[in-house]
Design a protein around this motif. Structure first.
Motif, short mmCIF file in Angstrom:
data_model
loop_
_atom_site.label_atom_id
_atom_site.label_comp_id
_atom_site.label_asym_id
_atom_site.label_seq_id
_atom_site.Cartn_x
_atom_site.Cartn_y
_atom_site.Cartn_z
N ASP A 102 0.85 -1.19 0.00
CA ASP A 102 0.00 0.00 0.00
C ASP A 102 0.89 1.25 0.00
O ASP A 102 1.11 1.88 1.03
N TYR A 103 1.39 1.61 -1.18
CA TYR A 103 2.31 2.75 -1.31
C TYR A 103 1.68 4.06 -0.82
O TYR A 103 2.36 4.90 -0.24
N TYR A 104 0.39 4.22 -1.06
CA TYR A 104 -0.28 5.46 -0.65
C TYR A 104 -0.26 5.63 0.87
O TYR A 104 0.13 6.67 1.39
N LYS A 105 -0.65 4.59 1.58
CA LYS A 105 -0.66 4.66 3.04
C LYS A 105 0.76 4.86 3.58
O LYS A 105 0.97 5.64 4.51
N ILE A 106 1.71 4.18 2.99
CA ILE A 106 3.10 4.32 3.42
C ILE A 106 3.58 5.76 3.23
O ILE A 106 4.24 6.33 4.11
N ALA A 107 3.24 6.37 2.10
CA ALA A 107 3.64 7.76 1.84
C ALA A 107 2.97 8.70 2.84
O ALA A 107 3.62 9.63 3.36
N LEU A 108 1.69 8.48 3.12
CA LEU A 108 0.99 9.32 4.09
C LEU A 108 1.58 9.19 5.49
O LEU A 108 1.74 10.18 6.21
N GLU A 109 1.92 7.97 5.87
CA GLU A 109 2.52 7.76 7.19
C GLU A 109 3.87 8.46 7.32
O GLU A 109 4.18 9.04 8.38
N ALA A 110 4.66 8.44 6.27
CA ALA A 110 5.95 9.14 6.29
C ALA A 110 5.74 10.65 6.37
O ALA A 110 6.45 11.35 7.10
N LEU A 111 4.76 11.16 5.63
CA LEU A 111 4.42 12.58 5.70
C LEU A 111 3.98 12.97 7.11
O LEU A 111 4.42 13.99 7.65
N TYR A 112 3.13 12.15 7.70
CA TYR A 112 2.66 12.42 9.05
C TYR A 112 3.83 12.48 10.03
O TYR A 112 3.91 13.39 10.86
N LYS A 113 4.73 11.53 9.94
CA LYS A 113 5.87 11.50 10.86
C LYS A 113 6.72 12.76 10.70
O LYS A 113 7.11 13.38 11.69
N LEU A 114 7.00 13.14 9.48
CA LEU A 114 7.79 14.35 9.22
C LEU A 114 7.11 15.57 9.82
O LEU A 114 7.74 16.36 10.53
N LEU A 115 5.83 15.73 9.56
CA LEU A 115 5.10 16.90 10.05
C LEU A 115 4.99 16.89 11.57
O LEU A 115 5.17 17.93 12.22
N ASN A 116 4.71 15.74 12.13
CA ASN A 116 4.57 15.63 13.57
C ASN A 116 5.89 15.92 14.29
O ASN A 116 5.93 16.66 15.27
N GLU A 117 6.98 15.36 13.79
CA GLU A 117 8.27 15.53 14.46
C GLU A 117 8.85 16.93 14.28
O GLU A 117 9.68 17.35 15.09
N THR A 118 8.42 17.65 13.26
CA THR A 118 8.89 19.02 13.10
C THR A 118 7.97 20.02 13.79
O THR A 118 8.24 21.22 13.78
N GLY A 119 6.88 19.53 14.39
CA GLY A 119 5.98 20.41 15.12
C GLY A 119 4.95 21.12 14.27
O GLY A 119 4.36 22.11 14.70
N THR A 160 1.68 20.95 13.50
CA THR A 160 0.50 20.23 13.99
C THR A 160 -0.71 20.32 13.07
O THR A 160 -1.44 19.34 12.92
N PHE A 161 -0.94 21.47 12.45
CA PHE A 161 -2.11 21.60 11.58
C PHE A 161 -2.08 20.57 10.46
O PHE A 161 -3.04 19.81 10.26
N TRP A 162 -0.97 20.53 9.72
CA TRP A 162 -0.90 19.61 8.59
C TRP A 162 -0.70 18.16 9.04
O TRP A 162 -1.14 17.23 8.36
N ALA A 163 -0.08 17.95 10.20
CA ALA A 163 0.02 16.59 10.73
C ALA A 163 -1.37 16.03 11.02
O ALA A 163 -1.67 14.88 10.67
N ASP A 164 -2.22 16.84 11.62
CA ASP A 164 -3.59 16.41 11.89
C ASP A 164 -4.35 16.15 10.60
O ASP A 164 -5.15 15.21 10.50
N TRP A 165 -4.11 16.98 9.59
CA TRP A 165 -4.76 16.81 8.28
C TRP A 165 -4.37 15.45 7.68
O TRP A 165 -5.23 14.69 7.22
N ILE A 166 -3.08 15.15 7.70
CA ILE A 166 -2.58 13.90 7.12
C ILE A 166 -3.08 12.70 7.93
O ILE A 166 -3.40 11.65 7.36
#
Length: 160
Positions: free
Chosen positions: A2-19, A21-27
């Motif tokens: 599931d490449y799509y889910k994997i890409a979204l999870e990586a995006l979420y981690k990047l956004l969450n770890e950089t603080g 929050t708005f876009w992390a919640d969106w993802i």
């Protein structure tokens, strides 16, 4: 895979770890919608227009959890993960070859400053990082995705 889910999870981690929050919640909502009913519409609606996801810049000035030296690397990773997720969301037939082709977008010239009067030229470390980061990041994403470890790409590439 599931490449799509994997890409979204990586995006979420990047956004969450950089603080970011708005876009992390969106993802995170995108991930949940994908898991529940395979919906991509919410994710696709994040792109385009003023203040959209593609306008995001992760930087010290925006109070993100990065250093000045990490900015070109983290933003290159963000850009590649955004591109990857939207590419997968819009594509019908996804395979590693098409993903690797999508990731190959490197600048052909390094940028710096030059005085037109005297000819003095200067390259900053940020200019150099901005030139080499796309190649290293895209290769890192491709290798991580092949190994089903894309979620770890941020940890590996939050250079220098």
């Amino acid at each position: 895979m599931d490449y799509y889910k994997i890409a979204l999870e990586a995006l979420y981690k990047l956004l969450n770890e950089t603080g970011e929050t708005f876009w992390a919640d969106w993802i995170l909502k995108d991930i949940k919608l994908w898991e529940q009913n395979k919906s991509k519409e919410h994710h696709l609606s994040a792109y385009g227009g003023m203040g959209s996801f593609n306008d995001l810049v992760i930087c010290v000035q925006n109070k993100h959890n990065v250093t000045k030296k990490q900015e070109p690397w983290v933003n290159t990773l963000l850009m590649h993960l955004q591109s990857l997720s939207i590419f997968i969301a819009k594509s019908k037939d996804i395979n590693m070859k098409s993903i690797e082709d999508n990731l190959q977008c490197h600048p052909s010239k390094i940028q710096g400053t030059r005085c037109l009067s005297c000819g003095y030229s200067e390259l900053s470390l940020t200019n150099i990082d901005g030139f080499i980061a796309p190649k290293i990041v895209s290769d890192g994403i491709a290798k991580s995705l092949q190994n089903e470890k894309l979620i770890d790409v941020y940890d590996k590439l939050k250079l220098p």
